[in-house]
Design an enzyme around this catalytic site. Structure first.
Site, PDB file in Angstrom:
ATOM      1  N   ASP A  41     -22.766 -28.892 -15.392  1.00 31.23           N
ATOM      2  CA  ASP A  41     -21.878 -30.028 -15.619  1.00 31.23           C
ATOM      3  C   ASP A  41     -21.238 -30.434 -14.290  1.00 31.23           C
ATOM      4  O   ASP A  41     -21.850 -30.277 -13.236  1.00 31.23           O
ATOM      5  CB  ASP A  41     -20.818 -29.661 -16.663  1.00 31.23           C
ATOM      6  CG  ASP A  41     -20.421 -30.852 -17.514  1.00 31.23           C
ATOM      7  OD1 ASP A  41     -19.671 -31.714 -17.020  1.00 31.23           O
ATOM      8  OD2 ASP A  41     -20.848 -30.924 -18.680  1.00 31.23           O
ATOM      9  N   HIS A  88     -15.101 -33.518 -16.718  1.00 26.96           N
ATOM     10  CA  HIS A  88     -15.944 -33.366 -17.913  1.00 26.96           C
ATOM     11  C   HIS A  88     -16.302 -31.906 -18.165  1.00 26.96           C
ATOM     12  O   HIS A  88     -16.297 -31.440 -19.311  1.00 26.96           O
ATOM     13  CB  HIS A  88     -17.215 -34.205 -17.762  1.00 26.96           C
ATOM     14  CG  HIS A  88     -18.062 -34.248 -18.990  1.00 26.96           C
ATOM     15  ND1 HIS A  88     -19.081 -33.353 -19.217  1.00 26.96           N
ATOM     16  CD2 HIS A  88     -18.043 -35.084 -20.067  1.00 26.96           C
ATOM     17  CE1 HIS A  88     -19.662 -33.630 -20.371  1.00 26.96           C
ATOM     18  NE2 HIS A  88     -19.057 -34.679 -20.906  1.00 26.96           N
ATOM     19  N   SER A 258     -21.592 -34.575 -26.103  1.00 24.15           N
ATOM     20  CA  SER A 258     -21.238 -33.492 -25.173  1.00 24.15           C
ATOM     21  C   SER A 258     -20.530 -32.373 -25.921  1.00 24.15           C
ATOM     22  O   SER A 258     -20.779 -31.184 -25.668  1.00 24.15           O
ATOM     23  CB  SER A 258     -20.321 -34.020 -24.067  1.00 24.15           C
ATOM     24  OG  SER A 258     -21.010 -34.833 -23.167  1.00 24.15           O
TER      25      SER A 258
END
Length: 345
Positions: A41, A88, A258
């Site tokens: 990520d 994120h 996600s």
């Protein structure tokens, strides 16, 4: 508004945790043994839900085992000072394995997470980003020895030539029995890579009302989505940049496949921990672990509500049922012969 942890309740996450061994220190926390998940990520931040932190290290985030391919030579720490989707990695990691009792607890609290910083934006558009992802997969398999790789990002289209190096990395992991869990995406109505690859576990999203959150072309969903999991109003932790310093932000709701992805990655980690003493004996071929997991996901899934359900045998994740189910007969498992390196659609 849905309940605070509706997502964990829907997939029966707490019931599943009760089936796992506990640490001997009297804390009541799950003993994860050597089970680890690699999270590819934007990297991590030193958020309290992933702590406690001491001198830049955490019992949850394996900061020295991961890889930073954006600022090579540094830890995979997310500086948040760029355009894209900063933070994120922290947000999805909190849902995966956050553990701050009384404040925020994820699906698999305290599970070890190996961080990879491979991009600045979860919508992958460049060849260089794909190469970094491929390198991260190989590192997670060959160096970090992660049993599960969680990938909450995607790209909708690639040519065969453009995706070959990424496909080869996926094939490498599959042949070694690594469970790769990937987001279905929500940019276009077609499932995104690497969730499109048949050797990965593709994850779609559902709402608190058990309805599909984002609808794909039905033929694509039937082919590439193996399981559905919570993706709407999921409580997650976050970090923000304030006066040039990375600081914790208030917990709040997040949307997207996600989040659905890390529900399934957590389920894979729980399943491997519960069955670790049986898997080597049951499955002499590494790929059989992946297909056994895929098989049980399907067999134990819950019904989806609404009129959109392209493959009725593939429902909503049920982690408790997953952990209680008997291992499938190895003779009934089929190796996925469609190599990712050659797969384009």
């Amino acid at each position: 508004m849905p309940e605070k942890f509706w997502n964990i309740d829907m997939v029966k996450g707490r019931q599943a945790l009760s089936l796992l061994p506990r640490r001997s220190d009297g804390s009541g926390q799950v003993d994860w043994g050597e089970t680890e998940v690699a999270l590819i990520d934007t990297g991590y931040t030193e958020h309290p839900v992933m702590g406690p932190w001491q001198e830049g290290k955490s019992p949850i985030v394996r900061v020295d085992d991961g890889l930073n391919l954006m600022e090579r030579g540094a830890r995979a720490q997310d500086s948040l000072d760029y355009e894209g989707t900063p933070g994120h990695g922290t947000r999805v990691a909190s849902v995966l394995c956050g553990n701050l009792p009384g404040s925020f607890v994820g699906l698999a609290p305290g599970l070890s997470m190996i961080p990879y910083r491979a991009f600045n934006h979860v919508v992958i558009s460049s060849k260089h980003a794909r190469k970094r992802i491929a390198e991260s997969i190989r590192h997670a398999v060959d160096i970090s020895a992660a049993e599960v790789i969680s990938m909450s990002f995607g790209f909708p289209q690639m040519s065969l030539f453009a995706q070959r190096h990424l496909g080869e990395a996926v094939d490498h992991a599959y042949d070694r029995g690594i469970i790769m869990v990937c987001a279905g995406g929500q940019i276009v109505d077609r499932v995104t890579y690497p969730g499109k690859f048949s050797r990965t576990i593709g994850v779609g999203g559902v709402t608190p009302k058990r309805r599909v959150w984002f609808r794909y072309d039905k033929s694509m969903a039937k082919r590439s989505i193996d399981i559905w999991a919570p993706a709407d109003d999921v409580l997650r932790a976050n970090s923000m940049l304030r006066d040039g310093e990375v600081v914790p932000d208030a917990n709040g709701p997040g949307d997207g496949t996600s989040y659905a992805t890390v529900h399934v990655a957590a389920a894979a980690a729980m399943w491997l921990r519960r069955r670790e003493d049986e898997l080597d004996e049951a499955y002499p071929e590494p790929w059989q672990r992946v297909e056994a997991f895929r098989n049980i996901l399907t067999e134990t899934s819950q019904d989806v509500a609404g009129d959109y359900w392209p493959e009725r045998s593939r429902g909503i994740l049920d982690i408790e049922a997953l952990l209680k189910a008997n291992l499938p007969d190895p003779g009934k498992l089929k190796r996925e012969d469609r190599k990712a390196a050659d797969e384009i659609f």
